[in-house]
Scaffold this motif. Structure first.
Motif, PDB file in Angstrom:
ATOM      1  N   PRO A  88       0.793  -1.233   0.000  1.00 42.20           N
ATOM      2  CA  PRO A  88       0.000   0.000   0.000  1.00 42.20           C
ATOM      3  C   PRO A  88       0.827   1.287   0.000  1.00 42.20           C
ATOM      4  O   PRO A  88       0.321   2.331  -0.375  1.00 42.20           O
ATOM      5  N   ASP A  89       2.085   1.230   0.395  1.00 43.28           N
ATOM      6  CA  ASP A  89       2.927   2.429   0.466  1.00 43.28           C
ATOM      7  C   ASP A  89       3.913   2.514  -0.701  1.00 43.28           C
ATOM      8  O   ASP A  89       4.820   3.345  -0.691  1.00 43.28           O
ATOM      9  N   LYS A  90       3.749   1.673  -1.674  1.00 44.87           N
ATOM     10  CA  LYS A  90       4.698   1.635  -2.775  1.00 44.87           C
ATOM     11  C   LYS A  90       4.536   2.853  -3.682  1.00 44.87           C
ATOM     12  O   LYS A  90       3.420   3.298  -3.949  1.00 44.87           O
ATOM     13  N   SER A  91       5.653   3.397  -4.164  1.00 48.45           N
ATOM     14  CA  SER A  91       5.623   4.546  -5.074  1.00 48.45           C
ATOM     15  C   SER A  91       6.846   4.521  -5.972  1.00 48.45           C
ATOM     16  O   SER A  91       7.825   3.825  -5.697  1.00 48.45           O
ATOM     17  N   LEU A  92       6.772   5.286  -7.053  1.00 54.33           N
ATOM     18  CA  LEU A  92       7.890   5.418  -7.979  1.00 54.33           C
ATOM     19  C   LEU A  92       8.403   6.847  -7.942  1.00 54.33           C
ATOM     20  O   LEU A  92       7.619   7.799  -7.884  1.00 54.33           O
ATOM     21  N   SER A  93       9.718   7.019  -7.976  1.00 50.08           N
ATOM     22  CA  SER A  93      10.335   8.336  -7.911  1.00 50.08           C
ATOM     23  C   SER A  93      10.961   8.686  -9.264  1.00 50.08           C
ATOM     24  O   SER A  93      11.870   8.008  -9.732  1.00 50.08           O
ATOM     25  N   PHE A  94      10.442   9.752  -9.891  1.00 45.18           N
ATOM     26  CA  PHE A  94      10.937  10.210 -11.186  1.00 45.18           C
ATOM     27  C   PHE A  94      11.676  11.534 -11.021  1.00 45.18           C
ATOM     28  O   PHE A  94      11.515  12.240 -10.021  1.00 45.18           O
ATOM     29  N   VAL A  95      12.480  11.879 -12.036  1.00 41.23           N
ATOM     30  CA  VAL A  95      13.177  13.158 -12.060  1.00 41.23           C
ATOM     31  C   VAL A  95      12.345  14.150 -12.862  1.00 41.23           C
ATOM     32  O   VAL A  95      11.860  13.835 -13.949  1.00 41.23           O
ATOM     33  N   GLN A  96      12.184  15.354 -12.317  1.00 42.62           N
ATOM     34  CA  GLN A  96      11.397  16.378 -13.003  1.00 42.62           C
ATOM     35  C   GLN A  96      12.122  17.711 -12.944  1.00 42.62           C
ATOM     36  O   GLN A  96      12.533  18.161 -11.876  1.00 42.62           O
ATOM     37  N   ASP A  97      12.332  18.354 -14.105  1.00 48.51           N
ATOM     38  CA  ASP A  97      12.918  19.689 -14.115  1.00 48.51           C
ATOM     39  C   ASP A  97      11.771  20.690 -13.994  1.00 48.51           C
ATOM     40  O   ASP A  97      10.807  20.646 -14.743  1.00 48.51           O
ATOM     41  N   ILE A  98      11.889  21.587 -13.023  1.00 49.97           N
ATOM     42  CA  ILE A  98      10.778  22.472 -12.686  1.00 49.97           C
ATOM     43  C   ILE A  98      11.026  23.928 -13.074  1.00 49.97           C
ATOM     44  O   ILE A  98      10.152  24.779 -12.892  1.00 49.97           O
ATOM     45  N   GLY A  99      12.181  24.248 -13.606  1.00 52.61           N
ATOM     46  CA  GLY A  99      12.430  25.634 -13.992  1.00 52.61           C
ATOM     47  C   GLY A  99      13.904  25.944 -14.103  1.00 52.61           C
ATOM     48  O   GLY A  99      14.758  25.056 -14.020  1.00 52.61           O
ATOM     49  N   LEU A 100      14.191  27.233 -14.313  1.00 47.70           N
ATOM     50  CA  LEU A 100      15.563  27.699 -14.469  1.00 47.70           C
ATOM     51  C   LEU A 100      15.910  28.699 -13.373  1.00 47.70           C
ATOM     52  O   LEU A 100      15.058  29.474 -12.939  1.00 47.70           O
ATOM     53  N   ASN A 101      17.150  28.658 -12.959  1.00 46.36           N
ATOM     54  CA  ASN A 101      17.669  29.635 -12.016  1.00 46.36           C
ATOM     55  C   ASN A 101      18.696  30.506 -12.734  1.00 46.36           C
ATOM     56  O   ASN A 101      19.608  29.987 -13.381  1.00 46.36           O
ATOM     57  N   ARG A 102      18.533  31.817 -12.630  1.00 47.25           N
ATOM     58  CA  ARG A 102      19.452  32.737 -13.295  1.00 47.25           C
ATOM     59  C   ARG A 102      20.422  33.327 -12.286  1.00 47.25           C
ATOM     60  O   ARG A 102      20.025  33.838 -11.237  1.00 47.25           O
ATOM     61  N   ASP A 103      21.708  33.281 -12.613  1.00 46.66           N
ATOM     62  CA  ASP A 103      22.739  33.874 -11.763  1.00 46.66           C
ATOM     63  C   ASP A 103      22.743  35.379 -12.003  1.00 46.66           C
ATOM     64  O   ASP A 103      23.076  35.837 -13.094  1.00 46.66           O
ATOM     65  N   LEU A 104      22.377  36.154 -10.993  1.00 43.56           N
ATOM     66  CA  LEU A 104      22.241  37.607 -11.157  1.00 43.56           C
ATOM     67  C   LEU A 104      23.513  38.376 -10.809  1.00 43.56           C
ATOM     68  O   LEU A 104      23.504  39.605 -10.800  1.00 43.56           O
ATOM     69  N   ALA A 105      24.599  37.677 -10.559  1.00 48.02           N
ATOM     70  CA  ALA A 105      25.857  38.360 -10.231  1.00 48.02           C
ATOM     71  C   ALA A 105      26.336  39.209 -11.411  1.00 48.02           C
ATOM     72  O   ALA A 105      26.136  38.857 -12.575  1.00 48.02           O
ATOM     73  N   ASP A 106      26.959  40.331 -11.097  1.00 42.88           N
ATOM     74  CA  ASP A 106      27.494  41.206 -12.148  1.00 42.88           C
ATOM     75  C   ASP A 106      28.612  40.508 -12.903  1.00 42.88           C
ATOM     76  O   ASP A 106      29.416  39.772 -12.315  1.00 42.88           O
ATOM     77  N   GLY A 107      28.665  40.759 -14.212  1.00 40.29           N
ATOM     78  CA  GLY A 107      29.798  40.312 -15.002  1.00 40.29           C
ATOM     79  C   GLY A 107      30.941  41.308 -14.864  1.00 40.29           C
ATOM     80  O   GLY A 107      30.754  42.424 -14.356  1.00 40.29           O
ATOM     81  N   LYS A 108      32.101  40.927 -15.317  1.00 42.59           N
ATOM     82  CA  LYS A 108      33.270  41.809 -15.230  1.00 42.59           C
ATOM     83  C   LYS A 108      33.118  42.987 -16.187  1.00 42.59           C
ATOM     84  O   LYS A 108      32.696  42.825 -17.334  1.00 42.59           O
ATOM     85  N   LEU A 109      33.458  44.197 -15.711  1.00 39.79           N
ATOM     86  CA  LEU A 109      33.405  45.381 -16.564  1.00 39.79           C
ATOM     87  C   LEU A 109      34.660  45.445 -17.426  1.00 39.79           C
ATOM     88  O   LEU A 109      35.784  45.402 -16.913  1.00 39.79           O
ATOM     89  N   GLU A 110      34.435  45.536 -18.734  1.00 41.52           N
ATOM     90  CA  GLU A 110      35.538  45.567 -19.686  1.00 41.52           C
ATOM     91  C   GLU A 110      35.583  46.926 -20.384  1.00 41.52           C
ATOM     92  O   GLU A 110      34.651  47.297 -21.098  1.00 41.52           O
ATOM     93  N   PRO A 111      36.669  47.713 -20.200  1.00 41.86           N
ATOM     94  CA  PRO A 111      36.783  49.000 -20.888  1.00 41.86           C
ATOM     95  C   PRO A 111      36.859  48.806 -22.403  1.00 41.86           C
ATOM     96  O   PRO A 111      37.531  47.897 -22.888  1.00 41.86           O
ATOM     97  N   THR A 112      36.145  49.648 -23.150  1.00 36.62           N
ATOM     98  CA  THR A 112      36.162  49.560 -24.616  1.00 36.62           C
ATOM     99  C   THR A 112      36.690  50.835 -25.270  1.00 36.62           C
ATOM    100  O   THR A 112      37.139  50.801 -26.413  1.00 36.62           O
ATOM    101  N   GLY A 113      36.612  51.950 -24.563  1.00 36.94           N
ATOM    102  CA  GLY A 113      37.033  53.211 -25.146  1.00 36.94           C
ATOM    103  C   GLY A 113      35.991  53.811 -26.075  1.00 36.94           C
ATOM    104  O   GLY A 113      36.175  54.918 -26.588  1.00 36.94           O
TER     105      GLY A 113
END
Length: 243
Positions: free
Chosen positions: A54-79
């Protein structure tokens, strides 16, 4: 055996999608203003209870979304005086055919009409939502720390710099553009750097490590699938011989 096949296949499908995200990160490691993404996974439990278990179950893998890294990128001088990088919070506003979009990519230029545009030709908006335009005789374009734009003939407006209550709700809208239904909030203390661009925040070494891990995980799931398939073949063969 069928359950083992389904569990293994669910894992492989999730790993395929994860590999696509990693590949996209690597492809954009040199894209100005790009933010690295990673996939979020969760366990999906399917009840398969019977009278004997009665307690038997199956465990599946599910992707639920995306996580975005909000850290600043390196500032590169261009002139290039048209380039502008945001240090800290904020997004530039641009007008597209689909409506207003937001970006951290400040690689701007002037089009034939004298409008300040992004890399895709979308007009850049000021803090009043108007297109920033220059006259042909204006020179010495300057962008102040707070986003105020000036030329040899005076001020020409101020870059529209906005933020949102929850940046993670921003949806990718192609390239480095984002869209959202959240209300705009003006950045209280903007920090704009003229003559520089914010690089991608993708960590190439980390992404390559993730790619290796995903490859190994996929191979492990394949072994499970192969093993379950072989067990099924053996069972069918034995049943056939018994008949």
């Amino acid at each position: 055996m069928e359950n083992a096949l389904l569990i293994g296949l669910s894992r492989q499908m999730a790993m395929q999608r994860n590999m696509s995200i990693i590949a996209n990160n690597l492809a954009n490691m040199n894209t100005n203003g790009y933010k690295s993404e990673s996939m979020l996974f969760d366990e999906y439990v399917m009840p398969v209870a019977t009278e004997d278990a009665p307690d038997k179950s199956l465990s599946f893998v599910q992707d639920i979304g995306l996580n975005r890294d909000l850290a600043d990128g390196k500032l590169e001088p261009t002139g290039n005086p048209m380039d502008a990088a945001i240090s800290g919070k904020g997004y530039f506003k641009v007008q597209t055919d689909a409506g207003i979009r937001y970006t951290r990519n400040g690689h701007f230029s002037l089009d034939a009409q004298g409008r300040l545009v992004d890399v895709s030709g979308n007009p850049v908006l000021d803090d009043n939502g108007s297109v920033i335009t220059f006259r042909p005789d204006e020179e010495d374009i300057s962008i102040a720390r707070d986003g105020t734009i000036s030329t040899d003939q005076g001020q020409r407006g101020k870059l529209g710099l906005v933020e949102f209550d929850n940046e993670r709700l921003l949806k990718a809208a192609g390239g480095t553009l984002y869209t959202t239904d959240q209300p705009e909030v003006p950045v209280e203390k903007p920090h704009v750097v003229q003559g520089a661009l914010e690089g991608s925040n993708v960590n190439a070494i980390l992404q390559m490590t993730n790619m290796i891990d995903v490859t190994r995980s996929y191979a492990s799931a394949q072994k499970l699938v192969d093993s379950a398939d072989q067990m099924r073949r053996d069972a069918i063969s034995k049943l056939g011989q018994a008949a």
